[in-house]
Design a protein around this motif. Structure first.
Motif: not given
Ligand SMILES: [Zn+2]
Length: 117
Positions: A59-61, A66-67, A70-78
């Motif tokens: 994962a570090n390499a 990996i990111v 599925a890039p996250r450009t906005e926060p998720l909310e519950t």
């Protein structure tokens, strides 16, 4: 499906353990571990990695790639109900007759019934 895969850890073959030693006398090597495919690991990363350490190395390499999957450009909310402060009192009574109390914050997801006891 094959019964095993080679561990995908980038440094698996660098770990000095007895089970990785392969080859004949005079030409020994440390070899990447085989990972058995079974019921226990079929739905987890342990399907491809012999250990947490090998998973972390991979994962570090490869973290940028990996990111990028599925890039996250906005926060998720519950959605949640308004949090409730709940005061608790210990069953234990101190010698002076007082009882320990503490407060927790109860957070419940909106529309989710949490009656699980
Ligand atoms: Zn490994």
């Amino acid at each position: 499906m094959s019964s095993h895969v080679w561990c995908h850890g980038t440094k698996c073959h660098k770990s000095h353990t007895q089970d990785r030693v392969r080859g004949s006398k005079g030409s020994k090597v440390l070899r990447t571990r085989k990972v058995k495919q079974n019921e226990w690991n079929k739905n987890s990363f342990f399907k491809y990695f012999c250990s947490n350490s090998c998973y972390n190395d991979f994962a570090n390499a490869n973290i940028e790639r990996i990111v990028a999957l599925a890039p996250r450009t906005e926060p998720l909310e519950t959605p949640i109900d308004d949090p409730k402060k709940v005061k608790h009192t210990s069953n234990y009574t101190y010698s002076d007759g007082s009882q320990h109390t503490w407060t927790t914050t109860e957070i419940k997801e909106r529309g989710v019934d949490t009656q699980s006891e």
